[in-house]
Design an enzyme around this catalytic site. Structure first.
Site, PDB file in Angstrom:
ATOM      1  N   ARG A   1     -16.609   0.387  -1.404  1.00 13.25           N
ATOM      2  CA  ARG A   1     -15.730   0.516   0.108  1.00 13.25           C
ATOM      3  C   ARG A   1     -16.038  -1.519  -0.645  1.00 13.25           C
ATOM      4  O   ARG A   1     -16.802  -1.942  -0.332  1.00 13.25           O
ATOM      5  CB  ARG A   1     -16.131   0.429   1.037  1.00 13.25           C
ATOM      6  CG  ARG A   1     -15.243   1.946   1.687  1.00 13.25           C
ATOM      7  CD  ARG A   1     -14.842   2.198   2.897  1.00 13.25           C
ATOM      8  NE  ARG A   1     -14.371   4.111   2.412  1.00 13.25           N
ATOM      9  CZ  ARG A   1     -13.380   4.246   2.111  1.00 13.25           C
ATOM     10  NH1 ARG A   1     -12.373   2.428   2.219  1.00 13.25           N
ATOM     11  NH2 ARG A   1     -13.055   4.818   2.355  1.00 13.25           N
TER      12      ARG A   1
ATOM     13  N   ARG B   1      -3.853   8.563  -5.604  1.00 11.96           N
ATOM     14  CA  ARG B   1      -4.936   7.406  -6.940  1.00 11.96           C
ATOM     15  C   ARG B   1      -4.682   8.537  -8.469  1.00 11.96           C
ATOM     16  O   ARG B   1      -5.884   9.423  -8.399  1.00 11.96           O
ATOM     17  CB  ARG B   1      -6.092   7.265  -6.517  1.00 11.96           C
ATOM     18  CG  ARG B   1      -6.711   6.693  -6.978  1.00 11.96           C
ATOM     19  CD  ARG B   1      -6.643   5.019  -6.241  1.00 11.96           C
ATOM     20  NE  ARG B   1      -6.487   4.008  -6.460  1.00 11.96           N
ATOM     21  CZ  ARG B   1      -7.889   3.279  -6.034  1.00 11.96           C
ATOM     22  NH1 ARG B   1      -8.569   3.451  -5.111  1.00 11.96           N
ATOM     23  NH2 ARG B   1      -8.225   2.038  -6.768  1.00 11.96           N
TER      24      ARG B   1
ATOM     25  N   ARG C   1      -9.054  10.595  -8.096  1.00 13.29           N
ATOM     26  CA  ARG C   1      -9.988  10.167  -7.210  1.00 13.29           C
ATOM     27  C   ARG C   1     -11.419  10.398  -6.927  1.00 13.29           C
ATOM     28  O   ARG C   1     -12.457  10.027  -6.954  1.00 13.29           O
ATOM     29  CB  ARG C   1      -9.316   9.366  -5.335  1.00 13.29           C
ATOM     30  CG  ARG C   1     -10.521   9.130  -4.641  1.00 13.29           C
ATOM     31  CD  ARG C   1      -9.250   8.330  -3.333  1.00 13.29           C
ATOM     32  NE  ARG C   1     -10.877   8.761  -2.621  1.00 13.29           N
ATOM     33  CZ  ARG C   1     -10.326   8.254  -0.659  1.00 13.29           C
ATOM     34  NH1 ARG C   1      -9.299   7.559  -1.213  1.00 13.29           N
ATOM     35  NH2 ARG C   1     -11.515   8.071  -0.385  1.00 13.29           N
TER      36      ARG C   1
ATOM     37  N   GLU D   1      -1.853   4.511  -8.516  1.00 15.94           N
ATOM     38  CA  GLU D   1      -1.146   5.062  -7.481  1.00 15.94           C
ATOM     39  C   GLU D   1       0.177   6.758  -7.703  1.00 15.94           C
ATOM     40  O   GLU D   1       1.092   5.456  -7.707  1.00 15.94           O
ATOM     41  CB  GLU D   1      -0.777   4.431  -5.698  1.00 15.94           C
ATOM     42  CG  GLU D   1      -0.742   5.448  -5.001  1.00 15.94           C
ATOM     43  CD  GLU D   1      -1.812   5.604  -4.148  1.00 15.94           C
ATOM     44  OE1 GLU D   1      -3.218   5.221  -4.251  1.00 15.94           O
ATOM     45  OE2 GLU D   1      -1.551   6.166  -3.101  1.00 15.94           O
TER      46      GLU D   1
ATOM     47  N   LYS E   1      -7.481  -3.373   4.047  1.00 13.64           N
ATOM     48  CA  LYS E   1      -6.067  -2.205   3.677  1.00 13.64           C
ATOM     49  C   LYS E   1      -6.059  -2.874   5.288  1.00 13.64           C
ATOM     50  O   LYS E   1      -6.099  -3.175   6.472  1.00 13.64           O
ATOM     51  CB  LYS E   1      -5.997  -1.413   3.449  1.00 13.64           C
ATOM     52  CG  LYS E   1      -7.091  -0.605   4.606  1.00 13.64           C
ATOM     53  CD  LYS E   1      -7.056   0.890   4.140  1.00 13.64           C
ATOM     54  CE  LYS E   1      -8.843   1.521   4.627  1.00 13.64           C
ATOM     55  NZ  LYS E   1      -8.668   3.036   4.980  1.00 13.64           N
TER      56      LYS E   1
ATOM     57  N   LYS F   1       1.151  -1.255  -0.019  1.00  8.43           N
ATOM     58  CA  LYS F   1      -0.019   0.190   0.035  1.00  8.43           C
ATOM     59  C   LYS F   1       0.662   1.279  -0.319  1.00  8.43           C
ATOM     60  O   LYS F   1       1.849   1.164   1.124  1.00  8.43           O
ATOM     61  CB  LYS F   1      -0.906   0.353   1.096  1.00  8.43           C
ATOM     62  CG  LYS F   1      -1.955   1.045   1.461  1.00  8.43           C
ATOM     63  CD  LYS F   1      -3.248   0.633   2.678  1.00  8.43           C
ATOM     64  CE  LYS F   1      -3.926   1.917   2.126  1.00  8.43           C
ATOM     65  NZ  LYS F   1      -4.228   3.300   1.892  1.00  8.43           N
TER      66      LYS F   1
HETATM   67  N1  LIG Z   1      -2.226  -1.424  -3.909  1.00  7.55           N
HETATM   68  C1  LIG Z   1      -2.997  -1.216  -3.665  1.00  7.55           C
HETATM   69  N2  LIG Z   1      -4.518  -1.329  -4.031  1.00  7.55           N
HETATM   70  C2  LIG Z   1      -5.671  -0.142  -3.618  1.00  7.55           C
HETATM   71  N3  LIG Z   1      -5.030   0.841  -3.261  1.00  7.55           N
HETATM   72  C3  LIG Z   1      -3.993   1.456  -2.949  1.00  7.55           C
HETATM   73  C4  LIG Z   1      -2.599   0.511  -2.703  1.00  7.55           C
HETATM   74  N4  LIG Z   1      -1.934   1.445  -2.578  1.00  7.55           N
HETATM   75  C5  LIG Z   1      -2.232   2.446  -1.785  1.00  7.55           C
HETATM   76  N5  LIG Z   1      -3.511   2.299  -2.324  1.00  7.55           N
HETATM   77  C6  LIG Z   1      -4.052   3.847  -1.804  1.00  7.55           C
HETATM   78  O1  LIG Z   1      -4.902   3.068  -0.449  1.00  7.55           O
HETATM   79  C7  LIG Z   1      -6.481   3.409  -1.314  1.00  7.55           C
HETATM   80  C8  LIG Z   1      -7.231   2.611  -0.190  1.00  7.55           C
HETATM   81  O2  LIG Z   1      -7.667   3.013   0.665  1.00  7.55           O
HETATM   82  P1  LIG Z   1      -9.281   3.680   1.040  1.00  7.55           P
HETATM   83  O3  LIG Z   1     -10.042   3.246   0.132  1.00  7.55           O
HETATM   84  O4  LIG Z   1      -9.671   3.002   2.474  1.00  7.55           O
HETATM   85  O5  LIG Z   1      -8.419   5.205   1.035  1.00  7.55           O
HETATM   86  P2  LIG Z   1      -9.008   6.072   1.946  1.00  7.55           P
HETATM   87  O6  LIG Z   1      -9.520   6.170   3.244  1.00  7.55           O
HETATM   88  O7  LIG Z   1      -8.336   7.413   1.636  1.00  7.55           O
HETATM   89  O8  LIG Z   1      -7.271   5.595   2.876  1.00  7.55           O
HETATM   90  P3  LIG Z   1      -6.202   5.506   3.752  1.00  7.55           P
HETATM   91  O9  LIG Z   1      -7.148   6.584   4.837  1.00  7.55           O
HETATM   92  O10 LIG Z   1      -5.379   3.884   4.415  1.00  7.55           O
HETATM   93  O11 LIG Z   1      -5.175   6.320   2.620  1.00  7.55           O
HETATM   94  C9  LIG Z   1      -6.513   3.981  -2.491  1.00  7.55           C
HETATM   95  O12 LIG Z   1      -7.558   4.551  -2.768  1.00  7.55           O
HETATM   96  C10 LIG Z   1      -5.497   4.312  -3.164  1.00  7.55           C
HETATM   97  O13 LIG Z   1      -4.840   5.548  -3.262  1.00  7.55           O
END
Ligand SMILES: Nc1ncnc2c1ncn2[C@@H]1O[C@H](COP(=O)(O)OP(=O)(O)OP(=O)(O)O)[C@@H](O)[C@H]1O
Length: 512
Positions: free
Chosen positions: A374, A215, A230, A259, A380, A210
């Site tokens: 989601r 994004r 995003r 990303e 994650k 991650k």
């Molecule tokens: N390998 C991956 N696969 C999917 N998403 C990834 C990856 N690496 C990084 N990301 C990022 O993590 C985000 C996924 O976490 P989530 O959808 O919960 O968003 P978030 O709430 O912004 O997450 P966080 O606050 O933990 O960064 C994705 O939107 C992307 O930007």
């Protein structure tokens, strides 16, 4: 459409707990609506203001104005007036805003006044309403609810779909298919507390690193490349290096998901602030690109050669990705067969953290891509837990922070769409953040009471904390221990903030 109709339906929808009744009320409303009213009706119902901010304080709104006896306001008329209000600036603007608000309120009936005040102050936001509206829309137009939901996912907005459906009926959904050049909302992840829990839930899965970057969705049609965030903003011009890389790939028509992140000379990720600053800078892109070059790291393929891959299992989408994108531009991953391989997944997480990344995303191999959701099939796992909370108010600082809005009042979402304050913090902010938030929060201010400025609940801020404790001082019965600001999350809407419920379930030992 008359505003009174909308105000009444909104009141009735809020008053009933039966979902079928809510759907029926909305279906009736949509049947009566002109297609042109829809872009206003949908946000109003959910408590969102299309103008975002108006610069109207509680002082102006709180002044009682005798209500009109008869409803005459139209939805379109109110929207035009609010747009005018948002544009007022310069000398005498306060007086002009007061005059406009007075004009609006004196034309509004009692019910309409209450509706408008709720809308403008952002008191109640009905985040769940969009899902009910999808069903209402399906009922009103004779379309399948599932087809409407998919179209919303692909179009990226309920409004676009509603307008098309009301104008042209169910056939309009055909036009809203996945198309290269039109961005779709990205799939998001749920959280798991450990790799073991995630692998236990998903079985055969890919464990991917991650990366803490931004994004991006990359579209290519022939020589034309587009890059979207995003929130579906077009940032192609800010990241010229992505266009050259995309043109160097083998395919000619594709949509990739990934990303972008800035690495230092030794290949370790630079800070999130550096990546975000780079992606955010619009002027002198050439210099910014030289100082902070970013690299894309892709993890999914949504369309290749005009084939929609969304419903294919992840394994097959990934095979397409691997065909197009060479290894260094793909996310690092390890495949595990199930819980028996948990050690391997844990080692991968440890190695990923060692390389300076924030955690892993564990993905079910057989799952489709659920755009805009989601999905339960992406989990994650991050060792450092943070919360996304909404700023409800801020206090004028003193000493070194005189003239700056500093101490933030933080709220989590509650089941009824409002926000419960969990505590305050002035820690963790950089000077740049203080300056930025002072300006931004003043734009959102609805009331100033002594040194506390109440704001529309719009800004999402990521908060680190050391624990949760019981407190009779706060409405949810709990407060955060040692809360501090990590960063603002302008890419998130308040509807995406964390809820009191998830917070409590993450701390089973604390009973409010
Ligand atoms: N390998 C991956 N696969 C999917 N998403 C990834 C990856 N690496 C990084 N990301 C990022 O993590 C985000 C996924 O976490 P989530 O959808 O919960 O968003 P978030 O709430 O912004 O997450 P966080 O606050 O933990 O960064 C994705 O939107 C992307 O930007």
């Amino acid at each position: 459409m008359l505003l009174t109709r909308l105000a009444q339906v909104s009141q009735e929808v809020a008053a009933t707990s039966a979902r079928s009744r809510k759907v029926a009320l909305l279906a009736e409303l949509f049947r009566d609506a002109e297609a042109a009213d829809v872009p206003i009706v949908i946000p109003y119902l959910a408590g969102r203001l299309p103008q975002g901010r108006l610069g109207v304080g509680w002082k102006v709104l709180g002044r009682p104005v005798p209500p009109a006896a008869e409803p005459t306001l139209t939805v379109a008329g109110v929207d035009a007036l609010l747009t005018g209000l948002a544009q007022v600036s310069g000398a005498g603007s306060q007086a002009e805003r007061s005059r406009l608000v007075g004009e609006l309120m004196s034309a509004a009936t009692d019910r309409e006044q209450r509706f408008l005040i709720g809308l403008i102050t952002g008191e109640v936001r009905q985040g769940a309403l969009d899902a009910v509206a999808v069903e209402g829309l399906a009922k009103a137009t004779g379309a399948e609810a599932a087809a409407v939901r998919r179209a919303v996912m692909l179009a990226g907005s309920l409004q676009t779909v509603a307008e098309a459906l009301l104008a042209d009926g169910p056939a309009a959904l055909e036009r809203l298919r996945l198309t290269v050049g039109r961005p779709v909302l990205p799939m998001l992840a749920h959280s798991a507390s450990s790799v073991a829990e995630a692998v236990g839930k998903l079985g055969a899965c890919a464990v991917e690193e991650k990366l803490d970057g931004i994004r991006v969705q990359l579209h290519r049609v022939g020589d034309e490349v587009r890059v979207y965030t995003r929130t579906l903003d077009d940032i192609t011009d800010r990241l010229p290096e992505l266009t050259s890389l995309a043109l160097g790939l083998r395919g000619e028509r594709f949509i990739l998901d990934g990303e972008v992140i800035a690495f230092d000379a030794s290949g370790r990720p630079r800070s999130f602030q550096e990546t975000a600053g780079r992606v955010g800078s619009r002027t002198d892109v050439a210099t910014a690109a030289r100082e902070v070059p970013v690299s894309p790291v892709f993890f999914d393929a949504l369309s290749v050669d005009d084939r929609d891959l969304l419903d294919l299992p992840f394994t097959e989408r990934h095979a397409e990705l691997a065909r197009l994108v060479p290894e260094p531009m793909r996310v690092r991953r390890t495949l595990v067969d199930g819980p028996q391989d948990v050690r391997q997944a844990e080692e991968f997480l440890a190695a990923t953290l060692e390389r300076g990344h924030e955690g892993v995303v564990v993905k079910a191999l057989d799952a489709a891509y659920s755009a805009g959701r989601r999905g339960a099939s992406w989990l994650k796992v991050k060792p450092v837990h943070t919360l996304d909370l909404v700023v409800l108010a801020a206090e004028w600082g003193h000493g070194r922070r005189t003239g700056k809005l500093s101490n933030l009042h933080l709220g989590a979402r509650t089941a009824d769409g409002s926000f419960a304050m969990l505590g305050k913090t002035f820690k963790g902010m950089t000077d740049a953040m203080l300056t930025w938030q002072t300006e931004r929060l003043q734009e959102l201010a609805v009331e100033e009471n002594g040194y506390v400025v109440t704001v529309r609940p719009e800004l999402v801020v990521e908060i680190a904390y050391d624990g949760l404790q019981k407190s009779s001082r706060y409405p949810a019965g709990v407060t955060l221990r040692f809360a501090r600001v990590v960063r603002y999350r302008e890419d998130k809407r308040p509807e995406e903030a964390d809820t009191v419920e998830t917070l409590l379930s993450a701390h089973p030992g604390v009973k409010p």
